[in-house]
Write a protein that holds these residues in place. Sequence first.
Motif, PDB file in Angstrom:
ATOM      1  N   LEU A 180      35.991  39.534  41.668  1.00 60.21           N
ATOM      2  CA  LEU A 180      37.083  38.901  40.919  1.00 60.21           C
ATOM      3  C   LEU A 180      37.396  37.469  41.354  1.00 60.21           C
ATOM      4  CD1 LEU A 180      39.453  41.994  40.761  1.00 60.21           C
ATOM      5  CD2 LEU A 180      38.146  41.005  38.867  1.00 60.21           C
ATOM      6  N   LEU A 181      37.048  37.131  42.591  1.00 59.33           N
ATOM      7  CA  LEU A 181      37.496  35.849  43.152  1.00 59.33           C
ATOM      8  C   LEU A 181      37.054  34.638  42.324  1.00 59.33           C
ATOM      9  CD1 LEU A 181      39.005  34.513  45.522  1.00 59.33           C
ATOM     10  CD2 LEU A 181      36.880  34.543  46.815  1.00 59.33           C
ATOM     11  N   ALA A 182      35.795  34.618  41.938  1.00 57.53           N
ATOM     12  CA  ALA A 182      35.295  33.429  41.223  1.00 57.53           C
ATOM     13  C   ALA A 182      36.002  33.252  39.874  1.00 57.53           C
ATOM     14  CB  ALA A 182      33.788  33.539  41.020  1.00 57.53           C
ATOM     15  N   TYR A 183      36.368  34.357  39.233  1.00 56.65           N
ATOM     16  CA  TYR A 183      37.026  34.261  37.923  1.00 56.65           C
ATOM     17  C   TYR A 183      38.447  33.700  38.055  1.00 56.65           C
ATOM     18  CZ  TYR A 183      33.198  37.339  36.521  1.00 56.65           C
ATOM     19  OH  TYR A 183      31.959  37.878  36.288  1.00 56.65           O
ATOM     20  N   ILE A 184      39.186  34.238  39.024  1.00 58.35           N
ATOM     21  CA  ILE A 184      40.563  33.758  39.216  1.00 58.35           C
ATOM     22  C   ILE A 184      40.527  32.312  39.717  1.00 58.35           C
ATOM     23  CG2 ILE A 184      42.750  34.188  40.413  1.00 58.35           C
ATOM     24  CD1 ILE A 184      42.079  36.380  38.414  1.00 58.35           C
ATOM     25  N   ASP A 185      39.553  32.042  40.591  1.00 54.35           N
ATOM     26  CA  ASP A 185      39.373  30.679  41.107  1.00 54.35           C
ATOM     27  C   ASP A 185      39.163  29.689  39.949  1.00 54.35           C
ATOM     28  OD1 ASP A 185      38.717  28.797  43.396  1.00 54.35           O
ATOM     29  OD2 ASP A 185      36.813  28.743  42.328  1.00 54.35           O
ATOM     30  N   ARG A 186      38.326  30.070  38.986  1.00 50.15           N
ATOM     31  CA  ARG A 186      38.064  29.190  37.842  1.00 50.15           C
ATOM     32  C   ARG A 186      39.347  28.915  37.056  1.00 50.15           C
ATOM     33  NH1 ARG A 186      34.159  28.019  34.036  1.00 50.15           N
ATOM     34  NH2 ARG A 186      32.928  27.481  35.873  1.00 50.15           N
ATOM     35  N   LEU A 187      40.122  29.980  36.805  1.00 49.39           N
ATOM     36  CA  LEU A 187      41.355  29.771  36.041  1.00 49.39           C
ATOM     37  C   LEU A 187      42.266  28.789  36.764  1.00 49.39           C
ATOM     38  CD1 LEU A 187      42.246  33.350  34.745  1.00 49.39           C
ATOM     39  CD2 LEU A 187      41.417  31.407  33.401  1.00 49.39           C
TER      40      LEU A 187
END
Length: 267
Positions: A194-201
């Motif tokens: 999940l980290l990369a997705y939340i990071d992108r947002l």
Amino acid sequence: MLKLYNAGTSVCSVKARIGLAEKGLAWEDELLVLPNGDQYKPAYLKLNPNGVVPTLVDGDTVVIESSVILQYIDAFFDGPQLMPQGKALQAETLVWLLRCVEIHQAINTMSFATANRERILNSKSPAEIDALIAAMPNPRLAAKRRDLIENGSDSAHLEADFYVLKRVFDDMNTALSTREWMNGDSFGMTDIALLAYIDRLDRIAMSGMWESRTPRIGAWLDAGRARPSYSRALDSYVSSQEHAKSRSVGERFWPDIGARWSAFLAA
Ligand SMILES: N[C@@H](CCC(=O)N[C@@H](CS)C(=O)NCC(=O)O)C(=O)O
């Protein structure tokens, strides 16, 4: 040595790189330039017929899908175990890994409605954009790309993906009310997924989507970013100028998208 076909800013590539770094594995980078359409070249399509990154090559074995790559390296390589202990957490992790397919699409919508769209429109002619979309192997995703390029944040995809993201934020915030990490007591597979997705947002200035309603996500993001694996997966791949550019585009879009998000939540 493991070879990872990936791209600097691609969220799924970041996800795979964090996983490899957490396992302590060495890998050789094969970097593709997505805006140039490297992912649609025939030789690459033989490895990954979806025409997307990442793809992991381990000798004769080709592994596609970022969540499957995480499971593969965890199952077949030494290093810290990424899957949590215990039936309940393992079942939860598997569901999150499945959900990543739609989560990725939601992040893709948010990126292509804002920073990616602007970068494409500023750097490609209409004919070049048409050619890139025509090269996409999946017609459904090609139609989505065209819609986002044409309509930006007015695309109907935005509201459909708000539904996906609201559930993600709610479920993460609930899980993080009883434990430090999504994976349990220690950082692991679900956090990496999940980290990369939340990071992108956050990097496209969309953190207002969770800051007041589901605030545990911010603390979790900060803690994930403090890990060496995050630096290993990001630092040499994306320049601070690129990050700054994405943020400034996102900041311009946030008043409009934030208002749409609030209206969606209120409906
Ligand atoms: N479900 C796939 C999604 C992969 C994906 O769409 N990757 C993006 C980058 S994050 C990509 O390669 N896009 C290229 C394109 O759409 O042309 C996964 O998790 O590996």
